[in-house]
Design a protein around this motif. Structure first.
Motif, PDB file in Angstrom:
ATOM      1  N   VAL A   1       4.701  -0.636  -1.735  1.00  0.00           N
ATOM      2  CA  VAL A   1       5.372  -1.716  -2.463  1.00  0.00           C
ATOM      3  C   VAL A   1       5.954  -1.128  -3.744  1.00  0.00           C
ATOM      4  O   VAL A   1       5.219  -0.719  -4.643  1.00  0.00           O
TER       5      VAL A   1
ATOM      6  N   LYS B   1       8.207  -2.541  -5.964  1.00  0.00           N
ATOM      7  CA  LYS B   1       8.730  -3.448  -7.005  1.00  0.00           C
ATOM      8  C   LYS B   1       8.429  -2.904  -8.400  1.00  0.00           C
ATOM      9  O   LYS B   1       7.330  -2.413  -8.636  1.00  0.00           O
TER      10      LYS B   1
ATOM     11  N   ASN C   1       9.636  -7.499  -3.891  1.00  0.00           N
ATOM     12  CA  ASN C   1       9.369  -8.937  -3.874  1.00  0.00           C
ATOM     13  C   ASN C   1      10.530  -9.775  -4.396  1.00  0.00           C
ATOM     14  O   ASN C   1      10.442 -10.990  -4.428  1.00  0.00           O
TER      15      ASN C   1
ATOM     16  N   ILE D   1       8.979  -9.167   0.472  1.00  0.00           N
ATOM     17  CA  ILE D   1       7.621  -9.720   0.573  1.00  0.00           C
ATOM     18  C   ILE D   1       7.372 -10.833  -0.449  1.00  0.00           C
ATOM     19  O   ILE D   1       6.260 -11.320  -0.553  1.00  0.00           O
TER      20      ILE D   1
ATOM     21  N   MET E   1       1.744 -12.948   7.362  1.00  0.00           N
ATOM     22  CA  MET E   1       1.404 -12.229   6.128  1.00  0.00           C
ATOM     23  C   MET E   1       0.607 -13.163   5.231  1.00  0.00           C
ATOM     24  O   MET E   1       0.855 -14.370   5.204  1.00  0.00           O
TER      25      MET E   1
ATOM     26  N   ILE F   1      -1.630 -13.253   1.171  1.00  0.00           N
ATOM     27  CA  ILE F   1      -2.193 -12.651  -0.043  1.00  0.00           C
ATOM     28  C   ILE F   1      -3.550 -13.312  -0.250  1.00  0.00           C
ATOM     29  O   ILE F   1      -3.627 -14.536  -0.334  1.00  0.00           O
TER      30      ILE F   1
ATOM     31  N   MET G   1      -4.086  -5.506  -0.083  1.00  0.00           N
ATOM     32  CA  MET G   1      -3.315  -4.859  -1.139  1.00  0.00           C
ATOM     33  C   MET G   1      -4.225  -3.791  -1.780  1.00  0.00           C
ATOM     34  O   MET G   1      -5.289  -3.484  -1.249  1.00  0.00           O
ATOM     35  N   SER G   2      -3.802  -3.236  -2.921  1.00  0.00           N
ATOM     36  CA  SER G   2      -4.566  -2.127  -3.501  1.00  0.00           C
ATOM     37  C   SER G   2      -6.050  -2.457  -3.679  1.00  0.00           C
ATOM     38  O   SER G   2      -6.910  -1.620  -3.420  1.00  0.00           O
TER      39      SER G   2
ATOM     40  N   ARG H   1      -0.200  -3.662   2.285  1.00  0.00           N
ATOM     41  CA  ARG H   1       0.903  -3.524   1.335  1.00  0.00           C
ATOM     42  C   ARG H   1       0.352  -2.964   0.034  1.00  0.00           C
ATOM     43  O   ARG H   1      -0.386  -3.635  -0.671  1.00  0.00           O
ATOM     44  N   ILE H   2       0.698  -1.724  -0.278  1.00  0.00           N
ATOM     45  CA  ILE H   2       0.055  -1.032  -1.390  1.00  0.00           C
ATOM     46  C   ILE H   2       1.065  -0.664  -2.478  1.00  0.00           C
ATOM     47  O   ILE H   2       2.030   0.081  -2.234  1.00  0.00           O
ATOM     48  N   GLY H   3       0.834  -1.191  -3.679  1.00  0.00           N
ATOM     49  CA  GLY H   3       1.675  -0.878  -4.832  1.00  0.00           C
ATOM     50  C   GLY H   3       0.958   0.016  -5.821  1.00  0.00           C
ATOM     51  O   GLY H   3       1.109   1.241  -5.824  1.00  0.00           O
ATOM     52  N   THR H   4       0.144  -0.585  -6.675  1.00  0.00           N
ATOM     53  CA  THR H   4      -0.443   0.146  -7.801  1.00  0.00           C
ATOM     54  C   THR H   4      -1.307   1.340  -7.381  1.00  0.00           C
ATOM     55  O   THR H   4      -1.324   2.342  -8.095  1.00  0.00           O
TER      56      THR H   4
ATOM     57  N   ARG I   1       2.108  -1.462 -12.891  1.00  0.00           N
ATOM     58  CA  ARG I   1       3.452  -1.989 -13.102  1.00  0.00           C
ATOM     59  C   ARG I   1       3.564  -2.527 -14.519  1.00  0.00           C
ATOM     60  O   ARG I   1       2.579  -2.892 -15.141  1.00  0.00           O
TER      61      ARG I   1
ATOM     62  N   ILE J   1       0.090 -12.039  -8.995  1.00  0.00           N
ATOM     63  CA  ILE J   1      -0.482 -11.642  -7.703  1.00  0.00           C
ATOM     64  C   ILE J   1      -1.968 -11.393  -7.880  1.00  0.00           C
ATOM     65  O   ILE J   1      -2.360 -10.640  -8.760  1.00  0.00           O
TER      66      ILE J   1
HETATM   67  C1  LIG Z   1       2.974  -6.628  -5.458  1.00  0.00           C
HETATM   68  C2  LIG Z   1       2.561  -7.038  -4.111  1.00  0.00           C
HETATM   69  C3  LIG Z   1       1.696  -6.244  -3.341  1.00  0.00           C
HETATM   70  C4  LIG Z   1       1.079  -4.949  -3.845  1.00  0.00           C
HETATM   71  O1  LIG Z   1       0.085  -5.233  -4.759  1.00  0.00           O
HETATM   72  P1  LIG Z   1      -0.838  -4.023  -5.366  1.00  0.00           P
HETATM   73  O2  LIG Z   1      -2.021  -4.741  -5.879  1.00  0.00           O
HETATM   74  O3  LIG Z   1      -0.027  -3.379  -6.421  1.00  0.00           O
HETATM   75  O4  LIG Z   1      -1.156  -3.107  -4.258  1.00  0.00           O
HETATM   76  C5  LIG Z   1       1.385  -6.679  -2.062  1.00  0.00           C
HETATM   77  N1  LIG Z   1       1.890  -7.820  -1.564  1.00  0.00           N
HETATM   78  C6  LIG Z   1       2.720  -8.609  -2.268  1.00  0.00           C
HETATM   79  C7  LIG Z   1       3.245  -9.860  -1.651  1.00  0.00           C
HETATM   80  C8  LIG Z   1       3.087  -8.251  -3.553  1.00  0.00           C
HETATM   81  O5  LIG Z   1       3.920  -9.038  -4.259  1.00  0.00           O
END
Ligand SMILES: *Cc1c(COP(=O)(O)O)cnc(C)c1O
Length: 240
Positions: free
Chosen positions: A34, A36, A57, A80, A164, A166, A205-206, A221-224, A230, A240
């Motif tokens: 991810v 963003k 996103n 997403i 999907m 969260i 997620m993370s 879905r992995i961001g941080t 961020r 989130i």
């Molecule tokens: C930002 C986001 C993620 C990633 O989140 P992290 O905690 O950074 O891994 C996953 N899914 C959605 C829908 C997001 O908006």
């Protein structure tokens, strides 16, 4: 570069370990990075490490990055986040997948744009499994009706692949797990109702992906955990 390579490797190892513990094939869970709020320079480093599919996103940010990275022709962009109907064109033009499909008006608007573009995209229905007010997505109880509406609409440009969610943002692991198991059970029911394969479960997620893998996630879905923290002031439209 090396920090990214290290982070990717660490996540891949944790995914493999979680799969092993859950008695699943390591290859059965896909990592969706991810990106963003992160720059296209950062994304280029991830491309160099072999990743080609990225999630954003916001439609506008997805569009801008897709244009900046046009030279990489095998890139795939996934939206997403909550999508306003009037942003359908950006997604139809630049994305190959939407994981935040949550209403029939949006499906119809996307269909219009996709027909003009002569393409189809993959679609996951976003489901609200968390009791938190801020989370978007359809309520579990609304999903069968939505599936029926989609069928009635005859839309051919959205290739429905699954769901999907969260999870609740809480340190209570049981509450998190329940979000994921609710999504898995919903998917099982919807497969029975529709006869569709609906194989994809995008969840985790993370902070919670190991639990999601235990509960059947096919994609996390992995961001941080890959790219670092961020800048919340700039990038986040919803908590989130
Ligand atoms: C930002 C986001 C993620 C990633 O989140 P992290 O905690 O950074 O891994 C996953 N899914 C959605 C829908 C997001 O908006």
């Amino acid at each position: 570069m090396t920090f990214l390579a290290d982070n990717f490797r660490a996540i891949e190892q944790r995914v493999n370990e979680a799969c092993k513990q859950a008695g699943r094939e390591p290859g059965s869970v896909n990592i969706l990075p991810v990106t963003k709020t992160f720059s296209t320079d950062t994304i280029k480093m991830a491309i160099d490490l072999g990743y080609h599919r990225f999630a954003e996103n916001k439609a506008q940010e997805l569009k801008e990055k897709a244009i900046e990275l046009e030279e990489y022709d095998q890139l795939k962009w996934v939206i997403i986040g909550y999508l306003q109907t009037n942003k359908s064109k950006e997604v139809a033009t630049y994305a190959s997948e939407i994981q935040s499909l949550d209403r029939i008006e949006l499906a119809k608007a996307l269909d219009n744009r996709l027909q003009s573009a002569g393409k189809s995209i993959k679609a996951l229905i976003q489901v609200k499994t968390s009791p938190e007010e801020t989370k978007s997505g359809l309520e579990i109880s609304e999903v069968p009706k939505f599936l029926n509406e989609l069928k009635e609409s005859g839309i051919q440009t959205l290739d429905l692949q699954g769901f999907m969610t969260i999870a609740e943002n809480t340190s209570n692991q049981d509450a998190v797990r329940k979000c994921f198991s609710d999504l898995r059970e919903l998917a099982e029911r919807c497969r029975d109702i529709t006869g569709l394969a609906l194989p994809q479960l995008s969840m985790g997620m993370s902070g919670d992906f190991e639990i999601a893998i235990q509960e059947g996630a096919t994609e996390i879905r992995i961001g941080t955990a890959i790219f670092g923290d961020r800048d919340y002031k700039q990038g986040m439209s919803e908590r989130i």
